[in-house]
Design an enzyme around this catalytic site. Structure first.
Site, PDB file in Angstrom:
ATOM      1  CB  ALA A 158     -59.955 -11.592 -10.282  1.00 42.52           C
ATOM      2  N   PRO A 159     -57.933 -10.565  -7.674  1.00 46.29           N
ATOM      3  CG  PRO A 159     -56.417  -8.752  -7.655  1.00 46.29           C
ATOM      4  CD  PRO A 159     -57.383  -9.856  -8.593  1.00 46.29           C
ATOM      5  CD1 TRP A 160     -59.080  -8.757  -1.631  1.00 45.58           C
ATOM      6  CD2 TRP A 160     -58.635  -6.840  -1.791  1.00 45.58           C
ATOM      7  NE1 TRP A 160     -57.892  -8.441  -0.793  1.00 45.58           N
ATOM      8  CE2 TRP A 160     -57.712  -7.151  -1.041  1.00 45.58           C
ATOM      9  CE3 TRP A 160     -58.286  -5.158  -2.370  1.00 45.58           C
ATOM     10  CZ2 TRP A 160     -56.562  -6.609  -0.278  1.00 45.58           C
ATOM     11  CZ3 TRP A 160     -57.384  -4.615  -1.678  1.00 45.58           C
ATOM     12  CH2 TRP A 160     -56.637  -5.103  -0.775  1.00 45.58           C
ATOM     13  CE  LYS A 184     -61.679 -17.423  -5.751  1.00 47.63           C
ATOM     14  NZ  LYS A 184     -62.306 -16.399  -5.029  1.00 47.63           N
ATOM     15  N   PRO A 185     -64.041 -14.113  -8.804  1.00 45.99           N
ATOM     16  CG  PRO A 185     -65.803 -12.678  -9.260  1.00 45.99           C
ATOM     17  CD  PRO A 185     -65.413 -14.245  -9.077  1.00 45.99           C
ATOM     18  CD  GLU A 187     -62.536 -14.743  -0.611  1.00 45.34           C
ATOM     19  OE1 GLU A 187     -62.208 -15.001  -2.001  1.00 45.34           O
ATOM     20  OE2 GLU A 187     -61.994 -15.272   0.295  1.00 45.34           O
ATOM     21  CB  SER A 238     -50.667 -12.354  -2.324  1.00 43.21           C
ATOM     22  OG  SER A 238     -51.390 -13.689  -2.190  1.00 43.21           O
ATOM     23  CB  ALA A 240     -48.229 -16.096  -0.182  1.00 45.20           C
ATOM     24  CD  GLU A 259     -50.054  -9.862 -14.957  1.00 47.09           C
ATOM     25  OE1 GLU A 259     -49.358  -9.151 -14.220  1.00 47.09           O
ATOM     26  OE2 GLU A 259     -50.114  -9.909 -15.854  1.00 47.09           O
ATOM     27  CB  CYS A 293     -50.104  -4.818  -7.926  1.00 43.93           C
ATOM     28  SG  CYS A 293     -51.155  -4.520  -9.648  1.00 43.93           S
ATOM     29  CD  GLU A 389     -48.304  -6.497  -2.855  1.00 42.70           C
ATOM     30  OE1 GLU A 389     -48.501  -7.565  -2.611  1.00 42.70           O
ATOM     31  OE2 GLU A 389     -48.404  -5.860  -4.006  1.00 42.70           O
TER      32      GLU A 389
END
Ligand code: NAD
Length: 501
Positions: A158-160, A184-185, A187, A238, A240, A259, A293, A389
């Site tokens: 997951a992202p922040w 895994k969130p 960091e 992202s 990438a 996603e 997003c 983005e």
């Protein structure tokens, strides 16, 4: 306001949540969590290494037979209790989310936390409605039906930007369908995912069903994606990194749900309610300081309304109150980190060479990672600021003439996550909803989401859905079961192998 809990004390046992227990990571590396409003370190922890990921996957694997065999009613009861624990702890979650992300407390309280509670209660209900196709005698001689089954251990990343909601979107459909999970969130934002997993345990969800590894993407993330006992990778982040994750997951033949990034168009036709469009553009582009997003990033405005729209948006943007995220009157907090603020500022600096900064375009004085709400005009459609983005409080505005041109411009980026169309003409609205290539089209609004409806991308924004019953397509597999109904040894179709008709 809950400011009594000291993060370092609360997670003194470590920032890994494995088999129902907090424990330290074993990578030998330390990661700081920084309050972006002040630049101060609020928590330091030892990150997860490969051994911690292995332990989390082993716990999830051990929990799978029991959890997948629980009845839908039992899983539903546990998820209802989970929703209740989350609701009881609402203020604590809001505090921790604002602390680690710099979100205005009113956003954490009114959006992130209630959205998470609602998601948990939605999946508590949905757990009892997992459906296979109805049974039937499709061949004449057999009865067929479809079993919908969980798939096993899911590995999620997951992202922040919305750590709590991302944990909810990943964990809830997976466990409602009977899977177990290792999440895994990002960091830099580990706190609310840990609290979310602790709440699951408190609600009676068995140890090992929900595990959290907090570590670096290249280390813990890649090890989780490549792990042979993980059957599915669900990634939000992202484009990438999503490509890299897909490569590793493909190598071990995993199911993949991606996603990814977005660059949402905001399409204003000349019959739109101008005041509504101006308010919608400011709210839709600046929510979560633009780190969303689905945020409105490219406003296309039909020529007759263009000048008034630019003037209205610039004026409204300049009224927003930047400040301490814990001040209830703060509208806009800092970006999540100084690095993200500098990245956004660099996009705007490069854009000065080919476009006009109408308002904003600067970081205010002070220690926080703040950036002024920014409106950019006169950029070419193929320029970086229109195509890439940015993930910050930056809106680009461009004019268009015909409806054909507006829709073509809206579709002209690699992304396709979200979009909106602003018009009072039902035919224009209907055309825009059909022709815009995105996983969501709002009409006369931009941003609202709801647990019952799917969220996910078209094109380079990824594939697969979060939320809603559609997410079960990702987290379940269907099995065809076929019974012979003839009870004869020599079946009619055997003639194709031996004998004649
Ligand atoms: P990111 O891609 O840098 O990181 C996302 C996660 O991937 C983090 O947990 C990170 O540690 C991990 N990661 C990094 N490198 C990895 C690797 N090599 N292998 C495995 N994991 C790795 O994204 P971010 O900066 O945290 O978040 C912002 C991005 O997320 C934006 O592009 C945004 O559009 C996207 N996002 C998309 C959605 C959606 O629903 N489509 C929702 C929220 C955010």
């Amino acid at each position: 306001m809950v400011n009594s809990f000291q993060v370092q004390d609360r997670f003194a046992a470590g920032a890994q949540y494995i088999d129902g227990q907090l424990r330290p990571g074993s990578s030998g590396k330390t990661q700081d969590v920084v309050d972006p409003a002040t630049g101060k370190v609020v928590f330091s922890y030892e990150t997860a290494g490969a051994a911690d990921v292995d332990a989390a996957v082993a716990a999830a694997r051990a929990a799978f037979p029991g959890w997948s065999a629980a009845t839908p009613g039992e899983r539903s009861d546990a998820l209802h209790r989970f929703a209740a624990v989350l609701a009881e702890r609402a203020e604590e979650f809001a505090y921790a989310e604002s602390l680690q992300c710099g979100k205005p407390i009113k956003l954490s309280r009114e959006f992130d936390v209630p959205g998470t509670v609602d998601n948990a209660s939605f999946f508590a209900g949905a757990a009892r409605h997992l459906q296979g196709q109805s049974a039937g005698e499709y061949s004449g001689d057999h009865t067929s039906y479809v079993r919908r089954e969980p798939i096993g251990v899911v590995g999620s990343i997951a992202p922040w930007n919305y750590p709590l909601q991302m944990a909810a979107w990943k964990v809830l459909p997976a466990i409602a369908a009977g899977n177990t999970i290792v999440l895994k969130p990002a960091e830099i934002t580990p706190l609310t995912s840990l609290m979310f997993a602790q709440a699951a345990t408190e609600a009676g969800i068995p140890d090992g069903v929900v595990n959290i590894v907090n570590g670096l993407g290249k280390e813990a993330g890649e090890h989780l994606v490549g792990h042979p006992d993980v059957v599915m990778t669900s990634f939000t982040g992202s484009t990438a990194v999503g490509k890299r994750v897909a490569e590793i997951a493909t190598d071990t033949v995993k199911r993949i749900h991606l996603e990814l990034g977005g660059k949402a168009p905001f399409l204003v036709f000349d019959d739109a309610d101008l005041e509504a469009a101006v308010h919608g553009a400011v709210a839709g582009s600046l929510i979560n300081t633009g780190q969303d997003c689905t945020a409105a990033t490219r406003a296309y405005v039909q020529r007759p309304l263009y000048d008034a729209f630019v003037e209205g948006v610039a004026a409204l943007m300049s009224t927003l109150r930047l400040g301490d995220p814990f001040d209830e009157s703060t509208d806009l907090g800092p970006l999540v980190s100084h690095a993200q603020r500098d990245r956004v500022a660099a996009f705007v600096e490069r854009a000065r060479g080919y476009a006009r900064v109408v308002t904003g375009g600067a970081a205010p004085e002070g220690d926080g990672a703040y950036y002024l709400p920014t409106l950019i005009a006169d950029a070419a459609q193929d320029s970086e600021i229109v195509q890439a983005e940015i993930f910050g409080p930056v809106l680009v505005v461009l004019p268009f003439d015909s409806d054909d041109e507006g829709i073509a411009l809206a579709n002209d980026t690699p992304y396709g996550l979200a979009s909106s169309a602003w018009t009072r003409d039902v035919f224009r609205a209907n055309r825009a909803t059909r022709e815009i290539q995105a996983g969501c089209v709002w009409v006369n609004d931009h941003i609202p989401i709801i647990s019952e409806m799917p969220h996910g991308g078209y094109k380079a924004s990824g594939f697969g859905k979060d939320m809603s019953v559609y997410s079960f397509e990702e987290y379940t597999q269907v099995k065809h079961v076929m019974y012979d109904n003839t009870a004869v040894a020599r079946k009619d179709w055997h003639r194709t192998i031996f004998g004649d008709r």
